[in-house]
Design an enzyme around this catalytic site. Structure first.
Site, PDB file in Angstrom:
ATOM      1  N   LYS A  11       0.826  -1.210   0.000  1.00 43.06           N
ATOM      2  CA  LYS A  11       0.000   0.000   0.000  1.00 43.06           C
ATOM      3  C   LYS A  11       0.873   1.278   0.000  1.00 43.06           C
ATOM      4  O   LYS A  11       2.079   1.218   0.254  1.00 43.06           O
ATOM      5  CB  LYS A  11      -0.944  -0.039   1.206  1.00 43.06           C
ATOM      6  CG  LYS A  11      -1.999  -1.163   1.118  1.00 43.06           C
ATOM      7  CD  LYS A  11      -2.975  -1.117   2.298  1.00 43.06           C
ATOM      8  CE  LYS A  11      -4.042  -2.200   2.191  1.00 43.06           C
ATOM      9  NZ  LYS A  11      -5.005  -2.150   3.329  1.00 43.06           N
ATOM     10  N   TYR A  51     -12.289  -2.229  -3.730  1.00 44.82           N
ATOM     11  CA  TYR A  51     -12.788  -2.377  -2.366  1.00 44.82           C
ATOM     12  C   TYR A  51     -14.314  -2.251  -2.287  1.00 44.82           C
ATOM     13  O   TYR A  51     -14.851  -1.949  -1.219  1.00 44.82           O
ATOM     14  CB  TYR A  51     -12.120  -1.358  -1.444  1.00 44.82           C
ATOM     15  CG  TYR A  51     -10.749  -1.794  -0.937  1.00 44.82           C
ATOM     16  CD1 TYR A  51     -10.613  -2.939  -0.150  1.00 44.82           C
ATOM     17  CD2 TYR A  51      -9.602  -1.072  -1.220  1.00 44.82           C
ATOM     18  CE1 TYR A  51      -9.371  -3.340   0.336  1.00 44.82           C
ATOM     19  CE2 TYR A  51      -8.359  -1.457  -0.738  1.00 44.82           C
ATOM     20  CZ  TYR A  51      -8.255  -2.605   0.041  1.00 44.82           C
ATOM     21  OH  TYR A  51      -7.031  -3.006   0.532  1.00 44.82           O
ATOM     22  N   ASN A 114      -2.077   0.400   6.715  1.00 47.59           N
ATOM     23  CA  ASN A 114      -1.563  -0.859   7.260  1.00 47.59           C
ATOM     24  C   ASN A 114      -0.695  -1.657   6.290  1.00 47.59           C
ATOM     25  O   ASN A 114      -0.650  -2.885   6.354  1.00 47.59           O
ATOM     26  CB  ASN A 114      -2.707  -1.700   7.850  1.00 47.59           C
ATOM     27  CG  ASN A 114      -3.706  -2.148   6.812  1.00 47.59           C
ATOM     28  OD1 ASN A 114      -3.618  -1.763   5.648  1.00 47.59           O
ATOM     29  ND2 ASN A 114      -4.658  -2.957   7.215  1.00 47.59           N
ATOM     30  N   HIS A 117      -2.100  -5.453   1.461  1.00 41.06           N
ATOM     31  CA  HIS A 117      -3.381  -6.138   1.258  1.00 41.06           C
ATOM     32  C   HIS A 117      -3.095  -7.552   0.818  1.00 41.06           C
ATOM     33  O   HIS A 117      -2.156  -7.795   0.063  1.00 41.06           O
ATOM     34  CB  HIS A 117      -4.220  -5.458   0.159  1.00 41.06           C
ATOM     35  CG  HIS A 117      -5.288  -6.366  -0.395  1.00 41.06           C
ATOM     36  ND1 HIS A 117      -6.507  -6.531   0.213  1.00 41.06           N
ATOM     37  CD2 HIS A 117      -5.287  -7.214  -1.461  1.00 41.06           C
ATOM     38  CE1 HIS A 117      -7.211  -7.436  -0.479  1.00 41.06           C
ATOM     39  NE2 HIS A 117      -6.497  -7.855  -1.497  1.00 41.06           N
ATOM     40  N   GLU A 128      -9.431 -10.888  -7.905  1.00 46.45           N
ATOM     41  CA  GLU A 128      -8.488  -9.774  -7.724  1.00 46.45           C
ATOM     42  C   GLU A 128      -7.310  -9.887  -8.687  1.00 46.45           C
ATOM     43  O   GLU A 128      -6.818  -8.885  -9.203  1.00 46.45           O
ATOM     44  CB  GLU A 128      -8.006  -9.730  -6.266  1.00 46.45           C
ATOM     45  CG  GLU A 128      -9.114  -9.334  -5.302  1.00 46.45           C
ATOM     46  CD  GLU A 128      -8.708  -9.383  -3.840  1.00 46.45           C
ATOM     47  OE1 GLU A 128      -9.553  -9.090  -2.981  1.00 46.45           O
ATOM     48  OE2 GLU A 128      -7.539  -9.714  -3.539  1.00 46.45           O
TER      49      GLU A 128
HETATM   50  P1  RTP Z   1      -6.973  -6.062   3.224  1.00 42.15           P
HETATM   51  O1  RTP Z   1      -8.298  -6.408   2.597  1.00 42.15           O
HETATM   52  O2  RTP Z   1      -6.491  -4.669   2.901  1.00 42.15           O
HETATM   53  O3  RTP Z   1      -5.947  -7.125   2.976  1.00 42.15           O
HETATM   54  O4  RTP Z   1      -7.124  -6.085   4.795  1.00 42.15           O
HETATM   55  P2  RTP Z   1      -7.922  -7.125   5.684  1.00 42.15           P
HETATM   56  O5  RTP Z   1      -8.488  -8.231   4.844  1.00 42.15           O
HETATM   57  O6  RTP Z   1      -7.021  -7.483   6.808  1.00 42.15           O
HETATM   58  O7  RTP Z   1      -9.080  -6.203   6.232  1.00 42.15           O
HETATM   59  P3  RTP Z   1     -10.533  -5.891   5.614  1.00 42.15           P
HETATM   60  O8  RTP Z   1     -11.539  -6.180   6.654  1.00 42.15           O
HETATM   61  O9  RTP Z   1     -10.695  -6.543   4.276  1.00 42.15           O
HETATM   62  O10 RTP Z   1     -10.476  -4.308   5.433  1.00 42.15           O
HETATM   63  C1  RTP Z   1      -9.863  -3.731   4.299  1.00 42.15           C
HETATM   64  C2  RTP Z   1      -9.013  -2.558   4.730  1.00 42.15           C
HETATM   65  O11 RTP Z   1      -9.853  -1.526   5.245  1.00 42.15           O
HETATM   66  C3  RTP Z   1      -9.192  -0.858   6.306  1.00 42.15           C
HETATM   67  N1  RTP Z   1      -9.971  -0.962   7.511  1.00 42.15           N
HETATM   68  N2  RTP Z   1     -10.147   0.029   8.308  1.00 42.15           N
HETATM   69  N3  RTP Z   1     -10.955   1.687  10.438  1.00 42.15           N
HETATM   70  C4  RTP Z   1     -11.334   0.407  10.418  1.00 42.15           C
HETATM   71  O12 RTP Z   1     -12.020  -0.087  11.277  1.00 42.15           O
HETATM   72  C5  RTP Z   1     -10.900  -0.405   9.310  1.00 42.15           C
HETATM   73  N4  RTP Z   1     -11.205  -1.670   9.136  1.00 42.15           N
HETATM   74  C6  RTP Z   1     -10.606  -2.028   7.985  1.00 42.15           C
HETATM   75  C7  RTP Z   1      -7.854  -1.504   6.505  1.00 42.15           C
HETATM   76  O13 RTP Z   1      -6.879  -0.758   5.794  1.00 42.15           O
HETATM   77  C8  RTP Z   1      -8.033  -2.865   5.860  1.00 42.15           C
HETATM   78  O14 RTP Z   1      -6.814  -3.374   5.414  1.00 42.15           O
HETATM   79 MG    MG Z   2      -9.657  -7.882   3.112  1.00 47.95          MG
END
Ligand code: RTP
Ligand code: MG
Length: 143
Positions: A11, A51, A114, A117, A128
């Site tokens: 990212k 997203y 973070n 991804h 994807e």
């Molecule tokens: P990613 O998709 O980016 O790999 O991350 P992930 O599966 O660990 O998390 P996901 O639930 O899919 O959320 C996508 C991205 O959204 C941001 N996020 N912010 N502020 C919040 O509560 C929150 N929750 C998620 C994070 O950047 C996350 O990677």
């Molecule tokens: Mg995710």
């Protein structure tokens, strides 16, 4: 265990911190091979579509704006159990909860910024990968 492919994004925060090589080393140390890679600056439309699953979530606007704030590196990783193996090396979504030695523990700033991804399931990985590399944009290893 099956050989899988997963879609990975370094990212904008991690690109800005100049740790692309350090993150690539983590992939290689985990037995994941890079079989496609591309640096790009996502448009709002591309980030929004990528997203789209989070469209109704309160963080969606901030997420799209962060993902378009600078260049990213997108790659396809291949290896045994690649989807879970990649998520293991990334660590928890919130870096404050990520295990020591994971990419997010070492390079992420916050839950919003973070560092990386990774696809979360075989179906989303396939979607994807096609989103960024089309049907024939991956280069399987020949040796
Ligand atoms: P990613 O998709 O980016 O790999 O991350 P992930 O599966 O660990 O998390 P996901 O639930 O899919 O959320 C996508 C991205 O959204 C941001 N996020 N912010 N502020 C919040 O509560 C929150 N929750 C998620 C994070 O950047 C996350 O990677
Ligand atoms: Mg995710």
């Amino acid at each position: 265990m099956a050989v899988e492919r997963t879609l990975s994004i370094i990212k904008p925060d991690a690109v800005a911190k100049n740790v692309i090589g350090k993150i690539y080393a983590r992939f290689e140390e985990a037995g994941l091979q890079i079989v496609a890679a591309r640096m790009m600056h996502l448009s709002e439309e591309q980030a929004g579509e990528f997203y789209a699953v989070h469209k109704e979530r309160p963080f969606y606007g901030d997420l799209v704006s962060f993902m378009t704030s600078g260049p990213v590196i997108v790659q396809v990783l291949e290896g045994e159990n690649a989807i879970a193996a990649h998520r293991d090396v990334m660590g928890a979504t919130n870096p404050a909860e990520a295990a020591p030695g994971t990419i997010r523990a070492d390079f992420a700033t916050s839950i919003d910024e973070n560092a990386c991804h990774g696809s979360d399931a075989p179906e989303t990985a396939a979607q994807e990968i096609e989103f960024f590399f089309g049907k024939d944009g991956v280069c399987p290893r020949t040796r």
